[in-house]
Design a protein around this motif. Structure first.
Motif, mmCIF file in Angstrom:
data_model
loop_
_atom_site.group_PDB
_atom_site.id
_atom_site.type_symbol
_atom_site.label_atom_id
_atom_site.label_comp_id
_atom_site.label_asym_id
_atom_site.label_seq_id
_atom_site.Cartn_x
_atom_site.Cartn_y
_atom_site.Cartn_z
ATOM 1 N N VAL A 172 162.211 100.374 105.693
ATOM 2 C CA VAL A 172 161.605 100.502 104.361
ATOM 3 C C VAL A 172 161.352 99.122 103.774
ATOM 4 C CG1 VAL A 172 161.924 101.358 102.018
ATOM 5 C CG2 VAL A 172 162.702 102.739 103.956
ATOM 6 N N PHE A 173 160.079 98.865 103.469
ATOM 7 C CA PHE A 173 159.699 97.625 102.803
ATOM 8 C C PHE A 173 159.385 97.830 101.322
ATOM 9 C CE2 PHE A 173 159.139 96.242 107.132
ATOM 10 C CZ PHE A 173 159.283 94.867 107.099
ATOM 11 N N ASP A 174 158.872 99.029 100.974
ATOM 12 C CA ASP A 174 158.385 99.216 99.614
ATOM 13 C C ASP A 174 158.424 100.701 99.251
ATOM 14 O OD1 ASP A 174 156.167 100.365 100.983
ATOM 15 O OD2 ASP A 174 155.110 98.456 100.986
ATOM 16 N N GLU A 175 157.915 101.036 98.072
ATOM 17 C CA GLU A 175 157.954 102.417 97.592
ATOM 18 C C GLU A 175 157.137 103.355 98.468
ATOM 19 O OE1 GLU A 175 159.570 104.089 95.400
ATOM 20 O OE2 GLU A 175 160.627 102.493 94.350
ATOM 21 N N GLU A 176 156.014 102.880 98.989
ATOM 22 C CA GLU A 176 155.200 103.736 99.860
ATOM 23 C C GLU A 176 155.975 104.106 101.123
ATOM 24 O OE1 GLU A 176 150.661 104.033 101.672
ATOM 25 O OE2 GLU A 176 151.465 102.071 101.098
ATOM 26 N N ASP A 177 156.687 103.130 101.684
ATOM 27 C CA ASP A 177 157.528 103.408 102.849
ATOM 28 C C ASP A 177 158.643 104.392 102.497
ATOM 29 O OD1 ASP A 177 156.011 101.645 104.306
ATOM 30 O OD2 ASP A 177 157.555 100.090 104.445
ATOM 31 N N LEU A 178 159.213 104.240 101.313
ATOM 32 C CA LEU A 178 160.292 105.133 100.892
ATOM 33 C C LEU A 178 159.773 106.561 100.725
ATOM 34 C CD1 LEU A 178 163.270 105.371 100.144
ATOM 35 C CD2 LEU A 178 162.643 104.774 97.791
#
Length: 250
Positions: A172-178
């Motif tokens: 997970v790098f960011d909210e989209e990944d989350l």
């Protein structure tokens, strides 16, 4: 060669690295002492891949074509009697049917075997692995997940006889990944689930490399703590990057 020996055993294995003993830096076996066998080749081209040398051609002169026996011999030459666990890494080891013979040889020596793959390919030897980590890649990777293939792999692993550990791990790098990770967990709620911090500095180490990774880990913990649909998920750092940065062979 006996009639029961798979034809793939005749084929050498493209190996880029054999190293250890060290510790597993991520996934279900984080912190566990292990040896590593890193194979060459991958069917993905993730934007933040920390092992691009396995597929981008930059290390093509380092590839050794080794038999299973040669790999096992080198593992014991390096590790002696100090290990009982081997991680087969890549690249994507699931491109290689001939790894079946290596898995068999390791098991004959009483060695526990782990594999991580993005879940894009199947090989029959996967059911003989003790620890399988499926790590489908989130949007930040630039890759698309074929969920029909992933569904099939998970079904075959869960229905196959024998005992093995299986988990899903999402970087997970960011909210989209989350958001992607939450959808994966909802699709496979019975599979143990790991969120792992991404490492954006895969090509170099900056002065604040560790501090940057810890800030990302703190953010991931905070987000995980607030989400009711991730009650049973675990948030992990990349432990090896905190200790050694982006150094190879550790």
């Amino acid at each position: 060669m006996s009639p029961s020996t798979p034809r793939s055993a005749e084929r050498p294995i493209p190996v880029l690295e054999i190293f250890g003993p060290t510790i597993q830096g991520e996934g279900m076996a984080i912190g566990r002492k292990t040896m590593f066998v890193r194979t060459a080749g991958c069917d993905y081209r993730c934007s933040w891949c920390d092992s691009k040398f396995t597929w981008d051609g930059s290390a093509k002169d380092e590839i050794r074509m080794l038999s299973a026996e040669e790999i096992v011999s080198e593992l014991f030459k390096l590790g002696g009697d100090t290990f009982d666990h081997v991680t087969i890494s890549g690249g994507n080891p699931l491109l290689l049917p001939q790894l079946s013979w290596l898995v068999q040889k390791l098991r004959e020596h009483g060695i526990r075997v782990a594999v991580e793959t993005q879940g894009s390919r199947w090989q029959d030897w996967l059911v003989r692995i003790d620890e399988v980590t499926l790590s489908p890649k989130p949007p930040s990777s630039g890759m698309d997940t074929d969920f029909d293939i992933l569904d099939s792999i998970i079904l075959r692993l869960t229905e196959a006889p024998g005992r093995r550990e299986l988990c899903l791990k999402i970087v997970v790098f960011d909210e989209e990944d989350l958001t992607y990770a939450r959808a994966v967990h909802q699709r496979y709620p019975s599979i143990p689930f790991i969120l792992q911090t991404g490492n954006p500095q895969v090509a170099h180490d900056s002065d604040d490399h560790v501090a940057s990774l810890l800030r990302r880990y703190e953010w991931l913990i905070d987000r995980l703590s607030a989400l009711p649909d991730l009650k049973d998920a675990r948030a992990l750092p990349q432990l090896h990057t905190l200790v050694w940065g982006n150094k190879r062979g550790v």
